[in-house]
Design a protein around this motif. Structure first.
Motif, PDB file in Angstrom:
ATOM      1  N   ARG A  11      42.202  32.310  52.091  1.00 36.52           N
ATOM      2  CA  ARG A  11      41.125  33.088  52.706  1.00 36.52           C
ATOM      3  C   ARG A  11      41.511  34.559  52.792  1.00 36.52           C
ATOM      4  N   LYS A  12      42.778  34.839  53.144  1.00 39.97           N
ATOM      5  CA  LYS A  12      43.239  36.233  53.240  1.00 39.97           C
ATOM      6  C   LYS A  12      43.135  36.921  51.885  1.00 39.97           C
ATOM      7  N   ILE A  13      43.563  36.240  50.835  1.00 44.17           N
ATOM      8  CA  ILE A  13      43.511  36.813  49.483  1.00 44.17           C
ATOM      9  C   ILE A  13      42.054  37.014  49.065  1.00 44.17           C
ATOM     10  N   ILE A  14      41.219  36.024  49.318  1.00 45.71           N
ATOM     11  CA  ILE A  14      39.801  36.120  48.970  1.00 45.71           C
ATOM     12  C   ILE A  14      39.145  37.278  49.714  1.00 45.71           C
ATOM     13  N   ASN A  15      39.479  37.435  50.995  1.00 46.97           N
ATOM     14  CA  ASN A  15      38.898  38.536  51.773  1.00 46.97           C
ATOM     15  C   ASN A  15      39.329  39.891  51.236  1.00 46.97           C
ATOM     16  N   LYS A  16      40.565  39.968  50.738  1.00 51.39           N
ATOM     17  CA  LYS A  16      41.051  41.213  50.145  1.00 51.39           C
ATOM     18  C   LYS A  16      40.198  41.555  48.910  1.00 51.39           C
ATOM     19  N   PHE A  17      39.930  40.560  48.071  1.00 48.62           N
ATOM     20  CA  PHE A  17      39.102  40.787  46.889  1.00 48.62           C
ATOM     21  C   PHE A  17      37.648  41.047  47.280  1.00 48.62           C
ATOM     22  N   LEU A  18      37.173  40.389  48.337  1.00 48.01           N
ATOM     23  CA  LEU A  18      35.799  40.611  48.806  1.00 48.01           C
ATOM     24  C   LEU A  18      35.618  42.060  49.256  1.00 48.01           C
ATOM     25  N   ILE A  40      34.422  37.100  42.622  1.00 46.30           N
ATOM     26  CA  ILE A  40      35.780  37.096  43.157  1.00 46.30           C
ATOM     27  C   ILE A  40      36.692  36.285  42.256  1.00 46.30           C
ATOM     28  N   HIS A  41      36.211  35.153  41.764  1.00 49.03           N
ATOM     29  CA  HIS A  41      37.012  34.317  40.857  1.00 49.03           C
ATOM     30  C   HIS A  41      37.410  35.118  39.623  1.00 49.03           C
ATOM     31  N   THR A  42      36.456  35.846  39.061  1.00 46.85           N
ATOM     32  CA  THR A  42      36.729  36.689  37.888  1.00 46.85           C
ATOM     33  C   THR A  42      37.756  37.759  38.233  1.00 46.85           C
ATOM     34  N   MET A  43      37.594  38.390  39.389  1.00 43.28           N
ATOM     35  CA  MET A  43      38.542  39.429  39.808  1.00 43.28           C
ATOM     36  C   MET A  43      39.951  38.863  39.978  1.00 43.28           C
ATOM     37  N   ILE A  44      40.051  37.686  40.574  1.00 42.32           N
ATOM     38  CA  ILE A  44      41.375  37.068  40.755  1.00 42.32           C
ATOM     39  C   ILE A  44      42.025  36.841  39.392  1.00 42.32           C
ATOM     40  N   LYS A  45      41.253  36.318  38.443  1.00 42.37           N
ATOM     41  CA  LYS A  45      41.799  36.050  37.109  1.00 42.37           C
ATOM     42  C   LYS A  45      42.216  37.355  36.412  1.00 42.37           C
ATOM     43  N   GLU A  46      41.424  38.413  36.586  1.00 43.32           N
ATOM     44  CA  GLU A  46      41.719  39.695  35.933  1.00 43.32           C
ATOM     45  C   GLU A  46      42.873  40.442  36.588  1.00 43.32           C
TER      46      GLU A  46
END
Length: 76
Positions: A11-18, A40-46
């Motif tokens: 959740r912390k990582i997702i919130n950072k990308f959000l 967000i999924h795309t951003m995490i992968k990139e």
């Protein structure tokens, strides 16, 4: 890292990308949770290489559906 901490760490990582996503694309504030989750999924992968090794391990196999579920449950 214990399994109990994993959802909170995700959740912390997702919130950072959000936060990054809504700064770069303010219109995403009004998007559906599923649309935001895909972005967000795309951003995490990139941007995986910009995460720490521990963070990379946490989100390595995260799915769009899992991101959507985590976004759906707001932390206290």
């Amino acid at each position: 890292m214990t399994e109990e901490n994993t959802p909170e760490e995700k959740r912390k990582i997702i919130n950072k990308f959000l936060t990054k996503l809504t700064k770069e694309e303010p219109q995403m504030y009004y998007a559906s949770t599923s649309e935001i989750s895909r972005s967000i999924h795309t951003m995490i992968k990139e941007h995986t290489n910009r995460l720490s090794v521990e963070e990379q391990a946490i989100v390595r196999n995260i799915s769009v559906e899992e991101i959507e579920a985590l976004l759906g449950f707001h932390s206290r």
